[in-house]
Design a protein around this motif. Structure first.
Motif, PDB file in Angstrom:
ATOM      1  N   THR A  90       0.832  -1.204   0.000  1.00 27.23           N
ATOM      2  CA  THR A  90       0.000   0.000   0.000  1.00 27.23           C
ATOM      3  C   THR A  90       0.866   1.254   0.000  1.00 27.23           C
ATOM      4  N   ALA A  91       1.940   1.243   0.772  1.00 32.03           N
ATOM      5  CA  ALA A  91       2.814   2.407   0.871  1.00 32.03           C
ATOM      6  C   ALA A  91       3.449   2.747  -0.469  1.00 32.03           C
ATOM      7  N   ALA A  92       3.751   1.723  -1.286  1.00 28.11           N
ATOM      8  CA  ALA A  92       4.381   1.964  -2.580  1.00 28.11           C
ATOM      9  C   ALA A  92       3.504   2.830  -3.476  1.00 28.11           C
ATOM     10  N   PHE A  93       2.186   2.746  -3.277  1.00 26.63           N
ATOM     11  CA  PHE A  93       1.276   3.510  -4.119  1.00 26.63           C
ATOM     12  C   PHE A  93       1.120   4.959  -3.672  1.00 26.63           C
ATOM     13  N   ALA A  94       1.785   5.355  -2.593  1.00 24.47           N
ATOM     14  CA  ALA A  94       1.795   6.772  -2.238  1.00 24.47           C
ATOM     15  C   ALA A  94       2.515   7.553  -3.328  1.00 24.47           C
ATOM     16  N   TYR A  95       3.679   7.060  -3.741  1.00 21.33           N
ATOM     17  CA  TYR A  95       4.387   7.693  -4.847  1.00 21.33           C
ATOM     18  C   TYR A  95       3.590   7.549  -6.140  1.00 21.33           C
ATOM     19  N   GLY A  96       2.959   6.393  -6.347  1.00 23.83           N
ATOM     20  CA  GLY A  96       2.147   6.207  -7.548  1.00 23.83           C
ATOM     21  C   GLY A  96       0.996   7.192  -7.616  1.00 23.83           C
ATOM     22  N   THR A  97       0.363   7.475  -6.470  1.00 27.31           N
ATOM     23  CA  THR A  97      -0.722   8.454  -6.419  1.00 27.31           C
ATOM     24  C   THR A  97      -0.218   9.844  -6.767  1.00 27.31           C
TER      25      THR A  97
ATOM     26  N   ALA B  82      -1.310  11.926 -10.197  1.00 21.92           N
ATOM     27  CA  ALA B  82      -1.862  13.281 -10.147  1.00 21.92           C
ATOM     28  C   ALA B  82      -1.004  14.249 -10.956  1.00 21.92           C
ATOM     29  N   MET B  83       0.310  14.079 -10.914  1.00 21.90           N
ATOM     30  CA  MET B  83       1.206  14.890 -11.735  1.00 21.90           C
ATOM     31  C   MET B  83       0.896  14.676 -13.212  1.00 21.90           C
TER      32      MET B  83
ATOM     33  N   VAL C 123      -1.516  23.339   0.051  1.00 19.96           N
ATOM     34  CA  VAL C 123      -2.645  22.739   0.772  1.00 19.96           C
ATOM     35  C   VAL C 123      -2.486  21.222   0.841  1.00 19.96           C
ATOM     36  N   GLY C 124      -2.113  20.607  -0.280  1.00 19.97           N
ATOM     37  CA  GLY C 124      -2.002  19.161  -0.348  1.00 19.97           C
ATOM     38  C   GLY C 124      -0.961  18.590   0.600  1.00 19.97           C
ATOM     39  N   ILE C 125       0.235  19.172   0.599  1.00 19.26           N
ATOM     40  CA  ILE C 125       1.284  18.613   1.450  1.00 19.26           C
ATOM     41  C   ILE C 125       0.986  18.861   2.928  1.00 19.26           C
ATOM     42  N   THR C 126       0.275  19.933   3.234  1.00 17.43           N
ATOM     43  CA  THR C 126      -0.118  20.177   4.619  1.00 17.43           C
ATOM     44  C   THR C 126      -1.094  19.111   5.098  1.00 17.43           C
TER      45      THR C 126
ATOM     46  N   ALA D 114      -5.011  11.462  -0.364  1.00 21.52           N
ATOM     47  CA  ALA D 114      -5.627  12.652  -0.954  1.00 21.52           C
ATOM     48  C   ALA D 114      -4.653  13.834  -0.931  1.00 21.52           C
ATOM     49  N   GLY D 115      -3.928  13.973   0.181  1.00 15.83           N
ATOM     50  CA  GLY D 115      -2.954  15.054   0.280  1.00 15.83           C
ATOM     51  C   GLY D 115      -1.836  14.914  -0.740  1.00 15.83           C
ATOM     52  N   TRP D 116      -1.305  13.700  -0.921  1.00 15.79           N
ATOM     53  CA  TRP D 116      -0.257  13.488  -1.917  1.00 15.79           C
ATOM     54  C   TRP D 116      -0.783  13.729  -3.324  1.00 15.79           C
TER      55      TRP D 116
END
Length: 409
Positions: free
Chosen positions: A256-263, A267-268, A297-300, A313-315
């Motif tokens: 699941t954590a690997a998809f943080a970068y994928g998300t 979005a990019m 806003v997102g990174i906060t 959602a933030g990432w």
């Protein structure tokens, strides 16, 4: 539109995807390599500085070579070297061997990055309308591809070294096969800007023309480079710490954590696919100002959220906001003097890349005194500063650039 120009555009997309995949493959294997070498987050952050220094050196070399020899020579060569050196971090077993591997891989990646961006400037000039963001979207596609592949090989039990090696070999083949489609060397031209003849050319000139005078033009390039440093510092932090954030701070499973970068990368990609149209309608300054604000806003949200779903959602917001910023800066630098596009892009991209790879190091060092997620608030500050100084990009346009659906082919 000439077939050769369309082929060159497709080839440029290919190299951006290739560069994103090669870098993304390293990024998603960072946790495994960190464990393999047996180093802490802080030590890893320090080693990543070498990756940035290597990239900066490679960009300065490749920028001048691209102006002299042409993209058709430099881009494929850089692609082959980048693919060949990708495996080196996976072979490291000690901190000093990882340091050497990152320095070499960073140099080759920097050569590919700046040479393909210089070629993209020439393609954009030939199209006489904004197309740079779409190329950077292709880079983000490469990041998504790398994340998906990493999730797959993780389930297969393949080692990081094998995954990096296989990806690198495929990258070498693609780099060699695509080079012949690039535009030939652009002959040296006077540094005096040419007179636009069409409404689209007037628009592009009005958007990216530097302030009059060599000194003011030079200052503008370095201001653009400073903005690139801040924006790419934020990107670098997302690349190298997003997966560790979900795993170590929020307790997400490794898959699941690997998809943080994928998300973030997805979005990019979405934002960059839309950014050319938005830039044509509202201008580059609006892209930078409001994009940086959304990223703040997102990174906060990601930094302060206690839930995995809201961190995702933030990432995503962070990636969407940052998506269109760097392409505007690169385009502005490249169009300042088409005959020196490689050199100018190397300055902006070089300092930006230092930020991209120093950012993770800064975050790593900050983890000595604050929690990882709280260190992300530095990125909020960087985004706010970028939004406040976006006026360096002109908002005025001489005429609107018309983007037709057929142009997306």
């Amino acid at each position: 539109m000439e077939r050769s120009l369309r082929s060159a555009r497709i080839a440029t997309f290919t190299y951006f995807i290739l560069c994103g995949t090669l870098m993304g493959t390293w990024v998603v294997h960072i946790p495994a390599i960190e464990h393999q070498v047996g180093i802490s987050h802080a030590t890893l952050g320090g080693l990543l500085v070498l990756l940035g220094l290597g990239a900066f050196a490679g960009m300065q070399v490749a920028g001048r070579l691209t102006d002299r020899l042409g993209s058709r020579v430099v881009v494929p060569t850089a692609g082959v070297l980048c693919g060949a050196t990708l495996v080196l971090p996976g072979l490291a077993r000690e901190s000093w061997t990882l340091a050497a591997a990152l320095l070499v891989f960073g140099f080759c990646n920097g050569c590919l990055d700046v040479s393909m961006n210089a070629h993209a400037v020439h393609v954009e000039k030939a199209y006489s309308r904004p197309v740079m963001s779409a190329f950077h979207a292709a880079f983000s596609v490469g990041g998504v591809v790398a994340a998906v592949i990493a999730a797959g090989v993780s389930g297969m039990g393949m080692s990081a070294a094998w995954a990096l090696a296989v990806t690198g070999v495929v990258g070498i083949v693609i780099a060699l096969a695509t080079g012949r489609l690039l535009l030939p060397a652009v002959p040296a031209e006077p540094t005096t800007p040419t007179t636009p003849t069409t409404p689209a050319e007037h628009a592009l000139a009005a958007e990216y023309a530097p302030a009059a005078g060599p000194r003011r033009a030079g200052r503008q390039i370095w201001i653009l480079a400073g903005l690139a440093l801040m924006i790419m510092l934020c990107e670098g932090a997302a690349n190298d710490w997003s997966a560790l954030h979900l795993k170590d701070v929020l307790g997400a499973p490794a898959g699941t954590a690997a998809f943080a970068y994928g998300t973030f990368a997805a979005a990019m990609t979405l934002g960059r696919l839309l950014a050319d149209r938005v830039s044509a309608r509202f201008g580059a300054m609006a892209i930078l100002r409001y994009g940086a604000a959304v990223a703040a806003v997102g990174i906060t949200i990601a930094a302060l959220s206690p839930w995995i779903w809201s961190a995702f959602a933030g990432w995503a917001l962070f990636g969407l906001g940052l998506s269109g910023c760097v392409p505007q800066l690169f385009s502005a630098a490249g169009h300042a003097d088409p005959a020196a596009a490689g050199t100018n892009v190397s300055r902006v991209a070089g300092l930006g890349y230092v930020g991209m790879l120093a950012g993770p190091a800064v975050i790593g060092w900050m983890t000595h005194v604050v929690a990882l997620n709280h260190a992300f608030l530095l990125l909020t500050l960087m985004c706010v500063i970028a939004a406040a100084t976006a006026g360096v990009l002109r908002a005025e346009r001489a005429a609107p650039i018309q983007v037709l659906s057929s142009d997306l082919v």
